[in-house]
Scaffold this motif. Structure first.
Motif, PDB file in Angstrom:
ATOM      1  N   SER A 150       0.840  -1.199   0.000  1.00 38.33           N
ATOM      2  CA  SER A 150       0.000   0.000   0.000  1.00 38.33           C
ATOM      3  C   SER A 150       0.870   1.243   0.000  1.00 38.33           C
ATOM      4  O   SER A 150       2.093   1.174   0.195  1.00 38.33           O
ATOM      5  CB  SER A 150      -0.910   0.018   1.233  1.00 38.33           C
TER       6      SER A 150
ATOM      7  N   ALA B 144      -2.868  -2.869   7.339  1.00 35.73           N
ATOM      8  CA  ALA B 144      -1.979  -1.857   6.774  1.00 35.73           C
ATOM      9  C   ALA B 144      -1.519  -0.934   7.902  1.00 35.73           C
ATOM     10  O   ALA B 144      -2.121  -0.916   8.980  1.00 35.73           O
ATOM     11  CB  ALA B 144      -2.701  -1.057   5.699  1.00 35.73           C
TER      12      ALA B 144
ATOM     13  N   ARG C 142       1.008   3.309   2.218  1.00 40.83           N
ATOM     14  CA  ARG C 142       1.435   3.625   3.585  1.00 40.83           C
ATOM     15  C   ARG C 142       2.688   2.854   4.011  1.00 40.83           C
ATOM     16  O   ARG C 142       3.234   3.126   5.086  1.00 40.83           O
ATOM     17  CB  ARG C 142       0.308   3.321   4.562  1.00 40.83           C
TER      18      ARG C 142
ATOM     19  N   SER D 211       2.276  -3.537   5.005  1.00 41.07           N
ATOM     20  CA  SER D 211       0.956  -4.151   4.933  1.00 41.07           C
ATOM     21  C   SER D 211       1.091  -5.672   4.916  1.00 41.07           C
ATOM     22  O   SER D 211       2.060  -6.225   4.384  1.00 41.07           O
ATOM     23  CB  SER D 211       0.222  -3.689   3.675  1.00 41.07           C
TER      24      SER D 211
ATOM     25  N   VAL E 108      -7.048   2.628   1.952  1.00 40.18           N
ATOM     26  CA  VAL E 108      -5.651   2.718   1.546  1.00 40.18           C
ATOM     27  C   VAL E 108      -5.549   2.525   0.038  1.00 40.18           C
ATOM     28  O   VAL E 108      -6.414   1.901  -0.582  1.00 40.18           O
ATOM     29  CB  VAL E 108      -4.762   1.671   2.267  1.00 40.18           C
TER      30      VAL E 108
END
Length: 368
Positions: free
Chosen positions: A176, A244, A178, A215, A270
């Motif tokens: 992801s 995540a 993130r 993730s 996400v």
């Protein structure tokens, strides 16, 4: 015991288990660490940078998963590998998060749908073929009597596995926007912390509340057939978590089945970076569910799905055939089926289409 890979059994406190594991697999751990150091270097991380990252992951693990950190500190002591490199090894997903190679297809089936009446988890572990020589089974029994059996890479603590409370987990990589945030524990430390839990609710709490930097998809299940008051005849449970950094998605069984691959299905908040490039993941999960059908599901049916070649070579049964670069190579290295009622792992060397048999390891009597 006839197995396709080494089985290491250790007992004691987390620190004692780690030291014994490190000593028993000393050569494999050193070789695996050297292998990953080369892979890290190929992405621009030299050894000092790897050790700095490992030190940060060690601090996060000691804060948020102290018993797992004691295990890893012991592994470093027993193997003679610098402790920062052991933590970097366990953070290989975080340190290689820019590598978007997909891996693994997971299956969970409730006891109401299996021919045996047992709760079952299964998966193919897809990863670079160079990792095959550094893979082992790790069995631990801690000072409290809790026993864990897991497939893992030498120097690491968990992948697909289960414990004597009938709680198991299978795992898929996710990616992801993130990923790469600082402060989280390594993916594989989180896996081990989940397997240390005795109760499904506690495992979910650990998975959701532990900070992470990458993730990960966790397919969890527990058989309630033993060890719980008045549990005889109580159906088991399975649940899937898309975890995540700073968010969690949940999938519950549909008609008693959960399947998952390497893309997000339950977490729209996400950005799934796999969707930017496309992948066989986008059909593998749905195909696995469809192949299981609507009749009672036998273990051989699950094994058949794990050996499926639809979309070959980027199929559920992944073959090392079409990688664009060395780093992109991937193959189904092992297939694993976990019968949570029997506390049994059945494992086949991959690709599973070529496996003559699945080899069984049962927790009962393993530490007799």
């Amino acid at each position: 015991m006839d197995l396709p890979l080494p089985l290491i059994k250790v007992e004691g406190t987390p620190s004692e288990c780690g030291v014994a594991y490190g000593a028993a697999a000393r050569a494999m751990i050193a070789a695996n660490t050297a292998n990953y150091l080369d892979r890290f270097a190929a992405t621009g991380l030299d050894r000092p940078a790897v050790r700095r990252a490992g030190s940060l992951f060690r601090a996060a693990s000691r804060q948020h998963a102290p018993r797992v950190a004691q295990l890893l500190d012991g592994v470093a002591e027993g193997s003679g590998v610098p402790v920062e490199e052991i933590y970097a090894l366990n953070a290989r997903t975080e340190l290689l998060y820019g590598n978007r190679a997909t891996e693994c297809t997971s299956i969970g089936v409730l006891d109401s749908r299996t021919a045996s009446g047992h709760t079952v988890l299964a998966q193919n572990w897809d990863w670079h073929p160079a990792q095959r020589p550094y893979t082992l089974l790790l069995a631990t029994r801690d000072e409290r009597g809790s026993t864990v059996l897991t497939l893992t890479e030498a120097g690491m603590l968990a992948k697909a596995g289960f414990n004597d409370a009938g709680l198991g987990v299978c795992v898929n990589m996710l990616t992801s926007d993130r990923d790469g945030r600082p402060g989280g524990v390594p993916y594989h430390v989180l896996l081990r912390a989940v397997l240390e839990q005795r109760v499904l609710g506690s495992a979910l709490r650990v998975a959701c509340s532990t900070p992470r930097s990458a993730s990960i998809n966790l397919l969890l299940g527990q058989s309630f057939s033993a060890g719980v008051p008045d549990s005889v005849g109580v159906p088991g449970e399975i649940i899937d978590l898309e975890v995540a950094p700073s968010d969690v998605g949940v999938l519950n069984p549909i008609d008693g089945v959960i399947t998952h691959a390497n893309h997000f299905e339950a977490l729209p908040t996400v950005h799934d970076t796999l969707r930017d490039i496309g992948s066989s993941s986008l059909f593998r999960s749905a195909r696995a569910r469809r192949l299981l059908g609507s009749l009672p599901i036998a273990e051989k049916d699950i094994q058949g799905v794990l050996a499926d070649h639809g979309g070959y070579p980027q199929a559920i049964c992944r073959h090392d055939a079409d990688a664009l670069t060395e780093e992109d190579r991937s193959e189904s290295l092992y297939a694993v089926v976990l019968d949570l009622d029997e506390r049994r792992m059945s494992i086949a060397a991959g690709p599973p289409c070529q496996a003559d048999t699945y080899h069984e390891v049962r927790l009962t009597g393993l530490f007799a």
